[in-house]
Design an enzyme around this catalytic site. Structure first.
Site, PDB file in Angstrom:
ATOM      1  N   ASP A 147      63.047 -29.489  -3.909  1.00  0.00           N
ATOM      2  CA  ASP A 147      64.420 -29.035  -3.728  1.00  0.00           C
ATOM      3  C   ASP A 147      64.547 -27.517  -3.859  1.00  0.00           C
ATOM      4  O   ASP A 147      65.391 -26.912  -3.205  1.00  0.00           O
ATOM      5  CB  ASP A 147      65.317 -29.718  -4.780  1.00  0.00           C
ATOM      6  CG  ASP A 147      66.793 -29.587  -4.451  1.00  0.00           C
ATOM      7  OD1 ASP A 147      67.150 -29.828  -3.283  1.00  0.00           O
ATOM      8  OD2 ASP A 147      67.577 -29.234  -5.345  1.00  0.00           O
ATOM      9  N   LYS A 176      66.730 -28.277 -14.174  1.00  0.00           N
ATOM     10  CA  LYS A 176      68.108 -28.640 -14.496  1.00  0.00           C
ATOM     11  C   LYS A 176      68.236 -28.821 -15.999  1.00  0.00           C
ATOM     12  O   LYS A 176      67.247 -29.066 -16.680  1.00  0.00           O
ATOM     13  CB  LYS A 176      68.480 -29.922 -13.757  1.00  0.00           C
ATOM     14  CG  LYS A 176      68.539 -29.715 -12.250  1.00  0.00           C
ATOM     15  CD  LYS A 176      69.298 -30.791 -11.561  1.00  0.00           C
ATOM     16  CE  LYS A 176      69.498 -30.466 -10.090  1.00  0.00           C
ATOM     17  NZ  LYS A 176      70.477 -29.394  -9.862  1.00  0.00           N
ATOM     18  N   HIS A 203      69.715 -21.049   2.506  1.00  0.00           N
ATOM     19  CA  HIS A 203      70.864 -20.200   2.199  1.00  0.00           C
ATOM     20  C   HIS A 203      70.539 -19.112   1.173  1.00  0.00           C
ATOM     21  O   HIS A 203      71.256 -18.131   1.072  1.00  0.00           O
ATOM     22  CB  HIS A 203      72.072 -21.039   1.755  1.00  0.00           C
ATOM     23  CG  HIS A 203      71.981 -21.579   0.372  1.00  0.00           C
ATOM     24  ND1 HIS A 203      71.491 -22.828   0.107  1.00  0.00           N
ATOM     25  CD2 HIS A 203      72.306 -21.035  -0.810  1.00  0.00           C
ATOM     26  CE1 HIS A 203      71.517 -23.021  -1.196  1.00  0.00           C
ATOM     27  NE2 HIS A 203      72.009 -21.968  -1.782  1.00  0.00           N
ATOM     28  N   GLU A 263      69.330 -24.002 -13.969  1.00  0.00           N
ATOM     29  CA  GLU A 263      70.693 -24.539 -13.906  1.00  0.00           C
ATOM     30  C   GLU A 263      71.002 -25.187 -15.240  1.00  0.00           C
ATOM     31  O   GLU A 263      70.144 -25.864 -15.816  1.00  0.00           O
ATOM     32  CB  GLU A 263      70.808 -25.577 -12.804  1.00  0.00           C
ATOM     33  CG  GLU A 263      70.777 -24.986 -11.423  1.00  0.00           C
ATOM     34  CD  GLU A 263      70.954 -26.059 -10.363  1.00  0.00           C
ATOM     35  OE1 GLU A 263      72.079 -26.556 -10.210  1.00  0.00           O
ATOM     36  OE2 GLU A 263      69.953 -26.416  -9.731  1.00  0.00           O
ATOM     37  N   LYS A 309      68.011 -27.539   5.071  1.00  0.00           N
ATOM     38  CA  LYS A 309      66.859 -27.994   4.296  1.00  0.00           C
ATOM     39  C   LYS A 309      67.176 -29.378   3.733  1.00  0.00           C
ATOM     40  O   LYS A 309      68.364 -29.702   3.606  1.00  0.00           O
ATOM     41  CB  LYS A 309      66.528 -27.004   3.193  1.00  0.00           C
ATOM     42  CG  LYS A 309      67.574 -26.964   2.082  1.00  0.00           C
ATOM     43  CD  LYS A 309      66.974 -26.712   0.744  1.00  0.00           C
ATOM     44  CE  LYS A 309      67.981 -27.051  -0.323  1.00  0.00           C
ATOM     45  NZ  LYS A 309      67.553 -27.417  -1.574  1.00  0.00           N
ATOM     46  N   HIS A 342      63.581 -22.327  -1.298  1.00  0.00           N
ATOM     47  CA  HIS A 342      64.249 -21.131  -1.814  1.00  0.00           C
ATOM     48  C   HIS A 342      63.300 -20.176  -2.542  1.00  0.00           C
ATOM     49  O   HIS A 342      63.255 -18.983  -2.252  1.00  0.00           O
ATOM     50  CB  HIS A 342      65.342 -21.514  -2.819  1.00  0.00           C
ATOM     51  CG  HIS A 342      66.405 -22.409  -2.260  1.00  0.00           C
ATOM     52  ND1 HIS A 342      66.845 -22.324  -0.971  1.00  0.00           N
ATOM     53  CD2 HIS A 342      67.116 -23.404  -2.839  1.00  0.00           C
ATOM     54  CE1 HIS A 342      67.780 -23.219  -0.779  1.00  0.00           C
ATOM     55  NE2 HIS A 342      67.964 -23.898  -1.887  1.00  0.00           N
TER      56      HIS A 342
END
Lengths: 335, 497
Positions: free
Chosen positions: B252, B347, B195, B233, B165, B257
């Protein structure tokens, strides 16, 4: 970590009562030893976690054997936490019970995980009562696995009653002197509807994996015209019988033979698969390694692969991981 | 994929990867060092890989085979989290490590790769694109021009490609890249990696839903009030500012995901557990997500940037990049009509956590309201934790011991780490082994990629046209106040615990 306590009360209800008290004491001493800091805004979960995935009944053949079994049970608890009930014969005619726990702390965690167990020693008379004892000691709603350490169960009717309680019965035919009789016995139990397993079949997993990988690497079953299984030692073992039956039932169109071989030690020695373009040989060589030679997937290959050490706990771990049907073993047993 | 091996015994041992080679483009990059080589080494340690399995690394950095091997050994030692290096295994493993230096734009590189593949005599080759995304198209073209996309005739071998990706930058570029890849590789030879789908806990969602009889009847609009998916995160961009400001949180994390996680949570049960059937259901779900109308975007999405992002190295001091993104999605099908799925990622949030919280409707009558210590009936939560402390929790009310009827929320927990003593494979181990075995169940398909871009595109268009007054959240907070307001409009709130 294993801890033990004697119980003087030898009724199932008494044993369960002692176990309950034992758990309370364990939790209290754990809480006292590891108090949760009051100033920690994000305290990690501490305390004691009781873990149990099955009732695991182990029938040892002697007191010495029971000690070895106890050690194996301890090693199995991390992967298969269970209530272990360890039975063994003694000279003393009466039943005696000891409760114990196996505890461990996962790396980096404060919480301690524990499983409980009961060791029951009984003389010949006491053994007659064994199944009556075990019924109430089972953990409700969880499977029961019976591990008979030896090629056959002790010759008592009461012991046979235990079979009816078990979802799986594990034997080890390694020490039998009559492979065919041992297999007939296992087949009989299977025919009665018991789900049986044999650690001498489990010992073949490394061999079988190596053979399967040859086919993963591009060898086609349709190309195999013959197969020859050889074994060392003076007498046929259940291991060699299983292996031959596994090859025969996996390659129904190939001619399959089994022959003795002059080899350093007894047991399975080699498998030769005959193809149009030559033989593929899988044979035991030194240091518990298998050597594979021949044309596989159009390429001439020669390589070695290590067989697992087949420690008792590793084999039991494999068997306890299969609580449902094991169609390949059942096919081979009945072949 | 049908298993033609008559000797296989999936209850006792795994299938082994067939003899093949993996060509890693971008072999000196971070992904190869941190994830791919440690995963491949671990597969070798677990005897998944055949003895003659080969790895060919390529990048612009000039290196000999020996230098490459030394560098990769260092990576395996440093980044294998729970695997120590076994010297004898490593010596066998490294003898199959090869390196080819070259520029991705230079056709000589592909000639040299072809020669190396012929030299090591492997007819089956897996290409892994671990390069900058802008190289994906040119590398695929060059593989095709060099004829490396076809195994020698009659060899029985195969050629496959794994593409990292992001797969495209928006819907249009994703379609263009798909077209380009499909002119060289067939769809069943193309493995688009996400993943997250390789994580044990994400796979466990399928086991949890479809392996148990008690949850699936409650898995619908009649019982579920809403679903919250959080991927937080605590760290910032950590030196990846230049890359991150081109991507942003929405591209992202959410486009790939988190929409895949949502699809896993909300998909219908497949008829079979095999690649085609599972991916069909995921794709169907992604296509059922309501596409936002331009006028709805401000109401159903929140864009954020933490204070200090613009001062990070390599970041434009006036950048409008989102370091926080939240959105409300609806699934227009019979099972989920009217149930909001709230997704957020960011983040510099208070802690690192990825979880899915399914909030159930409250009991129809607040029987224990007055004098119970609880103002009203509380909803039940089912929480699926993906990281850290992977596990599943059920929150419900229980009577406090003692006189009276005082209720208190309690939790019933299943923890992966304590229930299973054995090690879980990393996502990359699972996904690499699957690609070599030809199992695409956990990979995304062209239609899934395009469907998820379609969902995201209106938000991208809206955010691209607006100027936000950034920064709008403090590091260590749970994101902009607008995110709370988005839920508050429907009387709901984020689980910030």
């Amino acid at each position: 970590m294993a801890t033990v306590a004697n119980t003087n009360v030898i009724t199932p209800e008494g044993i369960l009562r002692d176990l309950n008290q034992w758990w309370k004491d364990l939790a209290q001493s754990e809480a006292e030893a590891n108090p949760t800091p009051t100033d920690d805004p994000h305290p990690k979960t501490g305390g004691l976690l009781k873990a149990c995935a099955m009732t695991f009944v182990v029938a040892a053949q002697s007191e010495v054997d029971a000690r070895a079994a106890h050690e194996t049970v301890g090693l199995l608890m991390h992967d298969h936490p269970s209530r272990a009930i360890l039975l063994h014969p003694t000279q003393d005619p009466d039943l005696k019970a000891t409760i114990f726990s196996e505890c461990w702390q996962p790396f980096g965690k404060r919480q301690q995980i524990c499983a409980d167990g009961i060791e029951i020693a009984a003389g010949a008379k006491g053994f007659e009562e064994v199944s009556r004892f075990i019924v109430p000691l089972r953990v409700p709603d969880l499977p029961v696995v019976l591990w008979c350490r030896g090629s056959a169960p002790p010759e008592t009717n009461a012991f046979h009653d235990l079979f009816g309680l078990a979802d799986k019965i594990i034997f080890d035919s390694a020490t039998t002197t009559d492979a065919d009789e041992a297999l007939r016995g296992l087949r009989r139990l299977h025919a009665y509807g018991y789900r049986v397993a044999d650690l001498h079949w489990t010992r073949l997993t490394g061999w079988r994996e190596a053979v399967a990988h040859v086919f993963d690497d591009g060898l086609k079953a349709a190309d195999i015209r013959s197969a020859r299984v050889t074994y060392g030692g003076d007498q046929m073992t259940t291991c060699a019988r299983y292996f031959e039956a596994w090859v025969r039932t996996s390659l129904p169109t190939a001619r399959v033979a089994i022959e003795p071989e002059i080899a350093d030690h007894p047991g399975l020695y080699s498998l030769t698969l005959g193809t149009r373009s030559g033989d593929i040989v899988i044979s035991l060589c030194k240091d518990n390694m298998l050597e594979i030679t021949g044309e596989i997937g159009g390429v001439n290959r020669q390589y070695r692969t290590a067989l697992p050490a087949n420690a008792e706990d590793a084999m039991m771990r494999e068997e306890l991981g299969i609580l449902g049907a094991d169609p390949i073993y059942e096919r081979v047993l009945n072949a | 994929m049908a298993n033609a091996n008559p000797f296989s015994d999936p209850l006792r041992f795994e299938r082994r990867v067939p003899a093949c080679a993996i060509v890693i483009f971008g072999a000196s990059g971070d992904l190869a060092k941190r994830k791919l080589l440690p995963a491949l080494y671990r597969l070798a340690l677990d005897r998944f890989l055949p003895e003659n399995f080969a790895i060919i690394g390529t990048s612009r950095t000039a290196m000999t085979d020996e230098e490459f091997r030394a560098k990769m050994r260092e990576s395996v030692e440093k980044y294998s989290e729970d695997t120590s290096l076994d010297a004898s295994l490593w010596s066998r493993f490294e003898s199959n490590l090869h390196y080819v230096t070259g520029d991705l734009n230079d056709e000589n590189l592909y000639t040299a790769l072809g020669a190396k593949i012929a030299e090591i005599k492997h007819s089956s080759v897996l290409f892994y694109l671990s390069t900058q995304p802008s190289y994906y198209g040119p590398v695929v073209d060059a593989i095709g021009h060099a004829g490396l996309n076809k195994a020698p005739e009659g060899s029985g071998g195969w050629r496959r490609i794994i593409i990292e990706k992001p797969f495209g930058h928006d819907l249009e570029s994703a379609r263009a890249l798909n077209k380009r890849v499909q002119s060289v590789f067939q769809e069943d030879e193309t493995y688009r990696i996400d993943h997250y789908l390789g994580k044990e806990t994400v796979q466990n969602i399928l086991a949890f839903r479809f392996g148990n009889g008690i949850f699936e009847p409650l898995w619908n609009r009649r019982y579920v009030n809403h679903v919250q998916i959080t991927a937080a995160e605590s760290i910032g961009v950590e030196g990846r500012g230049a890359y991150y400001q081109e991507a942003g949180a929405l591209r992202d994390m959410i486009q790939n995901h988190l929409l895949q996680v949502m699809a896993t949570i909300a998909m219908e049960p497949p008829a079979l557990f095999e690649a085609g059937a599972v991916r069909d259901e995921r794709a169907k779900l992604l296509r059922s997500i309501r596409i936002m109308k331009p006028e709805d975007v401000p109401r159903f999405s929140v864009c954020g940037q933490y204070k200090g992002f613009r001062q990070e190295e390599g970041v434009n001091p006036e950048t409008q990049t989102d370091t926080y993104a939240a959105a409300t999605f609806y699934v227009d099908n019979w099972r989920w009509a009217g149930v909001p799925f709230y997704i957020r990622t960011g983040k510099k949030l208070p802690r690192r956590v990825t979880d899915i919280a399914i909030q159930y409707n409250t009991a129809p009558l607040a029987l224990f309201g007055a004098g119970s210590g609880e103002p009203t009936a509380r909803p039940n939560y089912l929480i699926l934790r993906i990281q850290p402390e992977e596990g599943i929790s059920m929150r419900f009310l229980s009577k406090e011991p003692g006189s009276g009827m005082r209720l208190r929320p309690v939790s019933m927990d299943f923890n992966y780490g304590t229930s299973f003593g054995n090690r879980s494979p990393s996502a990359y181990e699972t996904l690499l082994a699957d690609a070599m075995l030809g199992d695409a169940t956990l990979y995304t398909r062209q239609d899934m990629v395009e469907a998820s871009w379609k969902v995201i595109q209106p938000i991208l268009d809206d955010w691209g046209a607006r100027k936000f007054s950034f920064p709008n959240y403090e590091p260590g907070s749970w994101g902009p106040a607008e995110a709370d307001a988005m839920l508050a409009r429907t009387g709901r709130k984020w689980r910030n615990s």
